[in-house]
Each structure stands twice: as structure tokens, then as C-alpha cells.
Design an enzyme around this catalytic site. Structure first.
Site, mmCIF file in Angstrom:
data_model
loop_
_atom_site.group_PDB
_atom_site.id
_atom_site.type_symbol
_atom_site.label_atom_id
_atom_site.label_comp_id
_atom_site.label_asym_id
_atom_site.label_seq_id
_atom_site.Cartn_x
_atom_site.Cartn_y
_atom_site.Cartn_z
ATOM 1 N N ASP A 393 -37.015 -38.562 2.216
ATOM 2 C CA ASP A 393 -37.917 -38.281 1.100
ATOM 3 C C ASP A 393 -39.374 -38.387 1.550
ATOM 4 O O ASP A 393 -39.705 -39.172 2.440
ATOM 5 C CB ASP A 393 -37.655 -39.267 -0.037
ATOM 6 C CG ASP A 393 -38.254 -38.786 -1.349
ATOM 7 O OD1 ASP A 393 -38.478 -39.622 -2.235
ATOM 8 O OD2 ASP A 393 -38.511 -37.576 -1.477
ATOM 9 N N HIS A 410 -41.844 -29.900 5.017
ATOM 10 C CA HIS A 410 -40.430 -29.758 5.360
ATOM 11 C C HIS A 410 -40.251 -29.442 6.847
ATOM 12 O O HIS A 410 -39.304 -29.932 7.473
ATOM 13 C CB HIS A 410 -39.797 -28.674 4.497
ATOM 14 C CG HIS A 410 -39.774 -29.008 3.037
ATOM 15 N ND1 HIS A 410 -39.189 -30.151 2.553
ATOM 16 C CD2 HIS A 410 -40.293 -28.366 1.955
ATOM 17 C CE1 HIS A 410 -39.328 -30.193 1.235
ATOM 18 N NE2 HIS A 410 -39.992 -29.122 0.852
ATOM 19 N N LEU A 504 -22.491 -38.343 18.628
ATOM 20 C CA LEU A 504 -22.898 -38.585 17.247
ATOM 21 C C LEU A 504 -22.314 -37.517 16.323
ATOM 22 O O LEU A 504 -22.350 -36.321 16.639
ATOM 23 C CB LEU A 504 -24.433 -38.563 17.170
ATOM 24 C CG LEU A 504 -25.050 -38.619 15.765
ATOM 25 C CD1 LEU A 504 -24.857 -39.995 15.148
ATOM 26 C CD2 LEU A 504 -26.538 -38.256 15.824
#
Length: 627
Positions: A393, A410, A504
Site C-alpha cells: 500500500d 505503481h 521462492l
């Protein structure tokens, strides 16, 4: 004695006078502004008919509210107040609708009819925010430079609403609720449906040209004008030129070609097929009307020729009535089925590149060290989190505070994610899940949505198929609905290209909502139980988890949120039940791997009980290198 209108609504289960008034207002608005839509609605059974009126007519009513205060659809200003402008009236209506939706009942008849339809048919409210965004663009006169911008706007703003209306009819016929996923055996179903919506959008842009010009708005991309040699000033002055007439004919041909590329799904109820065929035939007639007199489009909205319209509608009405009579089925409003997880169409460009690069099997590269030289801390095995989830956020606020467009935030957030992924690999984290785009994010402005939909495939390219790919397996948690087909294809192809990687596991939550994930899983279990595939008594937590978006996703150990807010925002409610929570004021673009490592150290110091004896908090080593 009840009149025919009252009896009609009673057959639909509607006896409340105010609710009936709302549906009647929507019916009247649809009949006035949606000539084709109203005609096709009459081919449907009454419950579907009024639902269509509510979904379409509410939008037309809002248009009226925007154009003149005090119109049907809600009170906006009281006596003595300064008259609000169109934008203010629109925002007031939207705010009132959202407040009404939270309580489940409208405070005016039109909003009540719309909310009643959404609750009756269990329609998710997110798609309406796209319709609201279209209305905002009508008010502000959004311009498009290129066809790419125009089509992106169509996919993000127009297509979701059109597909939701279509899904209502399809689901009543016992077919999947998502038109993108219903065409079994048609490999490019999603693209075909989106292309059909583009055709309708382009047709309406031509037919409604005079109304748009009255607002000093040209709904066509500048690229289309340049291709045809049409000057914008001539359009705004309503000057008909040979170049304009030629442009109308060529654009009509383009829309007609798009319509012809749309296959009907297989296995539809005959009456549903008749409705779809009639709808597209009427749009073809609308295109013919436009090309018969192109210059007239500058001055008025042409009506369909009555004779030609009746030649299409009268046989369709007879066929539809016969089909409903011969093949009746109960129309049972209910939960929307989950979109099919597979079958996303192949897209040109990124999708093929993902497969091509994945097929090259480039050697796995180690994570790049941090420029500062910082190294990850050493955590005891028992203190090492297995799964970290992050609400990324603060991108927009980060950009705004620097005087930059929100889209820049973004992009900067994408760079931060890349560094955090490198850090997760360095420290040996097993699972990282990030909230990339929520179902609530469709409320964002169209420009921001465009930037996000562009950023996601680009980020996938870097994470999944860089020239030196990382040992990262990508997973997607979310639903197909409303996402552009190229984004869906990029997500599914990235999953495929990285499926054999063992480092991962990075799960991207895109078009994700936690409550919806749980509700969808429950609906799947109910269907399997009803079909005898599972024993209801055998359903436990582990069995339930198998029906979630990513069944193998482990419980979250640490849920981290950046940007200063302290809430989880519908993120992984099932998986994060026992997660440790950590809220940071730092906006996401300012984060890097060192912040991830600090968060993991904080996690290791916490005492986790799970109702039993607490373990001794670990004492991790401190970070090396400056921060």
C-alpha cells in the site's frame, strides 16, 4: 383489482410499491434510451426482463440525473442550495448508491430496484464501478489518442458491465456466469466476447456522436480521425465532409467484422440463443442505419427503421415464446459460479514471449546483491517464517506527495517488489504472497486501472522470464472476471513457465477478494456434495482449503502492510487467521529487501502461542551493511 402492471410484477415476486416504482422507472429509461436493449428484454421471461431493466435502466437514469437535477433516480440538492454541476450530481448519486448498498436497501426507487436485482441474483457490485467510471468519462469528456487506448478503456470500463448483463441471462439458462469461460471447445472465447463488446462500443460511439459533440467530446480515438483525414475541429463544428462519411463507413465495417467474430456458446437454451442472435442482428441494422446517412450522425441520433426492426423482432418474439413453452426451466437466482480456472485464450505478444522464454530453459540466476552491500540476517530455523504476505500500500500517495502521476507510484512499487523478491531468495523464504490488485480496486479511475493492467504483464516478464531468470515459481490467486484477456493469459502463462522452479513461491493476488474466495469455495463444496462427489460430513478445514484459489498455499506466518493504514483489507482471511501482523508507515515504493529482513527479525522476536505454551523468542543477528 390489481391492474396488468401490478400483476406482472407480482408474478416476479415484487409486491412492494416503491420497489415496483423503481423497476418501472428503469423500464421507462431503458425503453427511451436503449431501443435495442428494451426490445431484446421482451424476449426474456419476466424475472430476467426486470433484472435487465434494472441493470441498464439505472445507468440511463443516472445520465438523466447528471443532465438535470431533480430527475428520477434520487434527490441531489435541497431548495436554496447552489445548483451543483454535472460532476457533482454524478458523485452525489454514486455516494448515495454506495451508502444504500451497505445497508442493502435503496433510499430512492431506482437505487432500490438496482440493489434488489443485485441481491436477488447475487451479482458482485464491483462491475458497477466500471459503469460509474464510464459515466464520469461522459461528464469529463475523456479523449483517446490511439486505438490501443480506446480498446484498453473498452476492456476495463465497457466490457465488464456488458459481460455481467450477458452472464445474468446465461446463468438463468444454467450456463457458467462468466461469458469468458463458457464457450467450451472455443479456444479464444474470452477474446471473442471482448471483441463483441468492442463492436457494441464502437457502434454506440457512432450512433451517439451528436450527443457527445454537444458536450464537446469526440468519443473516437484521434488515431481514427488521422487515418481518415478528419479534423477534430470539423467534427466539433458538425461539418460533414467526404472524409468523415468515408470514416463512418470504414468504422462501421470494422464493428460489423468484430460482431461476426463472436461465436455463440454451445449448449444454450434455444430462447437464449434467439435473444443473442436478435441482439446482434439489431446492432447490424443499427450499423446499416449509420452508413445509409453518415452526415446525419453529426446532428441527431438515428432511430432504427420501424419496418426493418419489426421484421427482426416479430419472428424472434414468436420463436422465443415457443422455445420457453417447449423447453421450460425454472429460473433460480443463485450464487455466481467460479470462473473456469483454465482455458484462457492465447494472446499475441507477451503470452507467446513468456512461453518462448520459458522454453529456452535459461540457467537459473542467483539473486542480485543489494547495492549497499547489506546481507540478510541469520535466523534460527524455528524462528524462520515460512509464508509472508504483504499488502503493498501507498503507491499512489507516494507519487502524489512528489507531484507525480499515480501511475508512476505503481511503477516504483513494481521496482520495490523486484528488490524484495531478491531479498526473499537471499534469506531463504519459502512463500511470499503480495496483494497486487483487489476486487475493490476496480473503483479506481480508468487511467490508473490502465497503468495497473499494463504494469502487471511487464512485472511478470521480469519476474518469470528475465534474461537471467530467478528461481521463483509464480502462482496466481484471483478470478478471471473483468481482467483483460492479455493479463489473464500473462498470469496463467507465467505460472506454466515457472512451474518447475523450486525456490521462492511468489503468489500474486490479482483481482482477488478474500470473502469471495471463501464464498466460492463453499459453493464448490455444495455443488460437489449435491452431486454425490463428497460426503458433507467429511468436510473439514483441510478439505475446505482444497477448494481455495491456490490450495497448496500454506498458512500465513507474517502479514505485513505498508503505507500507514492498519487493516487487512479482505486479504487472505482464511490463510492469515493466525498470522502475526506488522504495520509500517513507509509507503511501498520506499521499501526494499532490508525492510523485509527487519520485518522477519521482528517476527522472530514475537511469541506465538496458538493456545499452547509459548516458545522462547529467537535472538536474530542484526543486519550487516548500512540502511
Amino acid at each position: 383489482m390489481a391492474g396488468p402492471t401490478t400483476r406482472f410484477y407480482q408474478r416476479c415476486g415484487i409486491r412492494d410499491t416503491e420497489l415496483r416504482r423503481g423497476y418501472e422507472a428503469c423500464r421507462s429509461a431503458t425503453r427511451t434510451a436503449g431501443e435495442i436493449e428494451y426490445a431484446v428484454s421482451l424476449l426474456m421471461p419476466p424475472p430476467l426482463r426486470i433484472a435487465t431493466w434494472a441493470l441498464l435502466g439505472a445507468g440511463y437514469c443516472v445520465d438523466t440525473v447528471v443532465d438535470a437535477a431533480g430527475a428520477p433516480g434520487g434527490e441531489i440538492a435541497s431548495a436554496g442550495d447552489a445548483a451543483p454541476g454535472p460532476a457533482e450530481r454524478l458523485e452525489a448519486w454514486i455516494s448515495a448508491f454506495e451508502a444504500d448498498l451497505r445497508i442493502g436497501r435503496g433510499t430512492d426507487p431506482v437505487r432500490q430496484a438496482l440493489i434488489h436485482t443485485m441481491l436477488t441474483w447475487n451479482l458482485p457490485p464491483g462491475f458497477l464501478h466500471m459503469q460509474f467510471e464510464e459515466l464520469r468519462q461522459d461528464v469529463h469528456g475523456k479523449q483517446f489518442a490511439t486505438w490501443k487506448e480506446w480498446r484498453r478503456n473498452s476492456r476495463l470500463v465497457i466490457v465488464p458491465f456488458a459481460l455481467r448483463v450477458a452472464s445474468l441471462l446465461l446463468r438463468a439458462a444454467g450456463v457458467s456466469a462468466e461469458p469468458e469461460a463458457i464457450a467450451a471447445g472455443v479456444p479464444e472465447a474470452a477474446v471473442a466476447w471482448q471483441t463483441a463488446a468492442d463492436a457494441l462500443y464502437l457502434t454506440d460511439s457512432l450512433i451517439d456522436l451528436s450527443d457527445d459533440l454537444a458536450r464537446d467530446h469526440v468519443p473516437l480515438p484521434q488515431e481514427a480521425l488521422d487515418e481518415a483525414g478528419v479534423r477534430r475541429t470539423d467534427l466539433l463544428a458538425r461539418r460533414a465532409t467526404p472524409a468523415f462519411e468515408d470514416m463512418v463507413r470504414r468504422l462501421a465495417d470494422r464493428a460489423r467484422t468484430w460482431l461476426d467474430q463472436t461465436p455463440l456458446p454451445r449448449g444454450l437454451h434455444p430462447a437464449v440463443s434467439i435473444a443473442f442472435d436478435t441482439y446482434t442482428d439489431l446492432y447490424r441494422l443499427r450499423l446499416k442505419t449509420a452508413t445509409d446517412a453518415p452526415a446525419a450522425l453529426l446532428h441527431r441520433r438515428p432511430a432504427l427503421p420501424r419496418g426493418a426492426r419489426l421484421r427482426l423482432l416479430l419472428p424472434a418474439r414468436a420463436k422465443a415464446a415457443l422455445a420457453w413453452g417447449l423447453f421450460p426451466f425454472p429460473i433460480q437466482p443463485g450464487p455466481l459460479p467460479h470462473p473456469a480456472p483454465a482455458g484462457a485464450p492465447e494472446q499475441p505478444g507477451l503470452a507467446q514471449e513468456v512461453r518462448r522464454l520459458g522454453a529456452q530453459r535459461s540457467p537459473i540466476a542467483p539473486p542480485t546483491p543489494h547495492p549497499s552491500g547489506a546481507r540478510p540476517p541469520t535466523l534460527p530455523t524455528e524462528a524462520m517464517p515460512r509464508h509472508i504476505a504483504i499488502v503493498m500500500d501507498g503507491n499512489g500517495r507516494w507519487a502524489t506527495s512528489r507531484g507525480l502521476p499515480r501511475s508512476d507510484g505503481h511503477r516504483a512499487g513494481g521496482e520495490a517488489l523486484a528488490d524484495v523478491v531478491h531479498g526473499a531468495l537471499e534469506i531463504g523464504l519459502s512463500h511470499l504472497t503480495v496483494y497486487a490488485f483487489s476486487t475493490e480496486n476496480w473503483k479506481r479511475p480508468a487511467d490508473e486501472l490502465t497503468a495497473l493492467m499494463d504494469e502487471i504483464p511487464q512485472r511478470l516478464r521480469r519476474l518469470a522470464n528475465d534474461t537471467a531468470p530467478l528461481n521463483v515459481r509464480l502462482r496466481w490467486a484471483g478470478v478471471h472476471g473483468r481482467l483483460p484477456a492479455d493479463v489473464v493469459a500473462a498470469l496463467t502463462d507465467a505460472e506454466h513457465a515457472t512451474r518447475d522452479r523450486t525456490g521462492l513461491t511468489l503468489t500474486l493476488c490479482v483481482n482477488y477478494g478474500g470473502r469471495a474466495e471463501i464464498a466460492t469455495a463453499a459453493a464448490k463444496i455444495a455443488r460437489d456434495a449435491a452431486a454425490g462427489r463428497i460426503d458433507p460430513g467429511s468436510v473439514c478445514e483441510h478439505a475446505f482449503a482444497r477448494y481455495l484459489h491456490v490450495p497448496e498455499l500454506p498458512d500465513v506466518d507474517l502479514l505485513l502492510r505498508t503505507g500507514g493504514d492498519q487493516r487487512t483489507s479482505n486479504f487472505l482471511p482464511w490463510q492469515a487467521t493466525y498470522a502475526e501482523l506488522l504495520f509500517l508507515d513507509t509507503p511501498w515504493p520506499d521499501m526494499d529487501r532490508r525492510d523485509l529482513w527487519h520485518a522477519m527479525e521482528e517476527y522472530a522476536r514475537r511469541t506465538r502461542r496458538y493456545g499452547s505454551i509459548p516458545r522462547i523468542p529467537a535472538q536474530p543477528t542484526s543486519l550487516t551493511g548500512p540502511r
